[in-house]
Every structure is written in structure tokens, then in C-alpha cells.
Design an enzyme around this catalytic site. Structure first.
Site, mmCIF file in Angstrom:
data_model
loop_
_atom_site.group_PDB
_atom_site.id
_atom_site.type_symbol
_atom_site.label_atom_id
_atom_site.label_comp_id
_atom_site.label_asym_id
_atom_site.label_seq_id
_atom_site.Cartn_x
_atom_site.Cartn_y
_atom_site.Cartn_z
ATOM 1 N N ILE A 58 43.609 86.512 61.872
ATOM 2 C CA ILE A 58 44.418 85.442 61.272
ATOM 3 C C ILE A 58 45.870 85.854 61.536
ATOM 4 C CG2 ILE A 58 44.267 86.601 59.014
ATOM 5 C CD1 ILE A 58 44.577 83.949 57.625
ATOM 6 N N SER A 59 46.690 84.917 62.014
ATOM 7 C CA SER A 59 48.065 85.264 62.390
ATOM 8 C C SER A 59 48.902 85.650 61.167
ATOM 9 C CB SER A 59 48.730 84.068 63.087
ATOM 10 O OG SER A 59 47.962 83.668 64.195
#
Ligand code: SAM
Length: 211
Positions: A58-59
Site C-alpha cells: 500500500i503506498s
């Protein structure tokens, strides 16, 4: 955990003086801990990319913030996200766009992201399983296009799938680091308008790596 999401946006507010109040407000409504693996939940409100399984991440919240802020002129329209992973960016985007179309190439992530999106009230998002390196032509044209995985070069299919005046943000570069470049479609051609340095997982597919 919503209060943690609000604390996180206060941190982003300090980091970015030219902040988008609308993106900060949307991020404050989405519980990021819903989208990360159980062992990482205590890190969910730090500015870190975190594992979501299958070697994917997940960024970082700051990256999600910058990606979405770059598209502010087209909020309210239709967004395509390729590489929707956990669904976190899409959940935030669902509060800023009328509809969000996502493509993800790992089936497990497609299924878990659909659950995460429902849990966070993102009812205007659809997630398709497959290679999204050439976009999603059936739902084109889009007002905004975001790629959450790094491409060796701009996928050419995007030009025809972006409406006139629309904005597309794609990380372009080598596998280990890229530049997130934002283009605007003007008179049928893409004009580069801004960029920042970034590091995304590779875009795997026909118009990505190993295609
Ligand atoms: N925005 C996502 C989030 O909020 O979790 C970040 C996802 S992660 C950085 C990038 C994702 O791109 C991975 O889940 C990976 O499987 C996906 N991906 C890579 N190549 C793809 C392709 N050709 N089509 C669709 N998804 C792709």
C-alpha cells in the site's frame, strides 16, 4: 481509528504547504488500518508503504496525497486507477470522483480490496481483475487516470482513454525508481505539467514490464 486518520492528515498538512484541503478531508474519512495486513496495523497511520501480500505494498500516505492532489482540477469526474492493490487510494478517491474504475492483476487483492472498499463505504468503485497496463477501454474516456505501479514508459493506450482536458499521472522510469509524471490532454496530445520522484512496484503487463 478515524481519529488516527485525522491525526495523519494533520501530519500531511504540515508536510505540504500547497495542500489540497479536499484530499486531506477525504483521507481523514478513510481508516487506513482496514487496508493493511494484520501484523502491520499499528503502523497504519505512519507515512510508510506497508505489505499487503503477494510482494505488493500500500503506498505511503504522502504519495497517495500527492497523486490525488495532482488531479484536483478533474475531481467530480470519472477516474481510472490501474494497480488498485488494497483499495486504499480508490477508497479516498471515491470521495472525490463520481465513479472510480480500478484494475488489479492479483486476484486475491481484487477480492480483499472489494471487501475493504465496502467496509469503508466506497460504493462508487468497481474493481476488475486483469492486466490494466492498457487501461479499461470499455469505460473510457476518463477525466482522470492514475497508475499505482511503475511503467518503463507512458502506456500509449492512455492517450485515447483520457478525455480532452483530462489529467493522467503515471510513474515512469526504471524498476527501482521512477518519476511520477502528470500529463494534461490538450488538442489530442499529452502535455507534461508536473512531476515528483517516487518508487512504485513495477507495472507488469502488455504495456508495462515483461509485456
Ligand atoms: N494504490 C494501491 C493501494 O492503495 O493499495 C497501491 C497498490 S501497489 C503500489 C501496486 C499494485 O499494482 C499491485 O497490487 C500490483 O499487483 C498492481 N499491478 C501491477 N501491474 C499491474 C497491471 N498490469 N494491471 C493491474 N494491476 C497491476
Amino acid at each position: 481509528m478515524i481519529s488516527k486518520a485525522i491525526e495523519m492528515t494533520v501530519m500531511l498538512d504540515r508536510l505540504f504547504p500547497d495542500r489540497s484541503a479536499r484530499v486531506l478531508s477525504a483521507m481523514s474519512e478513510v481508516q487506513r488500518d482496514v487496508f493493511v495486513d494484520p501484523g502491520w496495523k499499528r503502523m497504519a497511520y505512519t507515512d510508510r508503504s506497508l505489505p499487503i501480500g503477494h510482494g505488493q505494498t500500500i503506498s505511503k500516505p504522502a504519495t497517495v496525497f500527492r497523486m490525488l492532489s495532482a488531479l484536483e482540477p478533474v475531481f467530480g469526474g470519472k477516474l481510472l486507477e490501474t494497480g488498485s492493490g488494497s483499495g486504499y487510494l480508490a477508497s479516498v478517491a471515491s470521495r472525490l470522483f463520481s465513479r472510480v474504475f480500478c484494475v488489479e492483476r492479483i486476484l486475491d487483492l481484487v477480492e480483499s480490496s472489494r471487501t475493504n472498499l465496502l467496509r469503508t463505504g466506497a460504493g462508487n468503485v468497481v474493481v476488475r481483475y486483469g492486466d490494466g497496463s492498457s487501461g479499461w477501454v470499455e469505460h473510457a474516456p476518463f477525466d482522470g487516470i492514475l497508475f499505482s505501479a511503475g511503467a518503463p514508459e507512458l502506456p500509449v493506450s492512455l492517450v485515447s482513454q483520457l478525455r480532452e482536458g483530462g489529467l493522467a499521472g503515471v510513474p515512469v522510469g526504471i524498476k527501482s525508481s521512477q518519476e511520477f509524471v502528470v500529463w494534461k490532454k490538450v488538442e489530442g496530445k499529452l502535455e507534461r505539467i508536473s512531476s515528483f520522484t517516487c518508487s512504485f512496484v513495477p507495472l507488469i503487463g502488455k504495456e508495462g514490464w515483461n509485456g
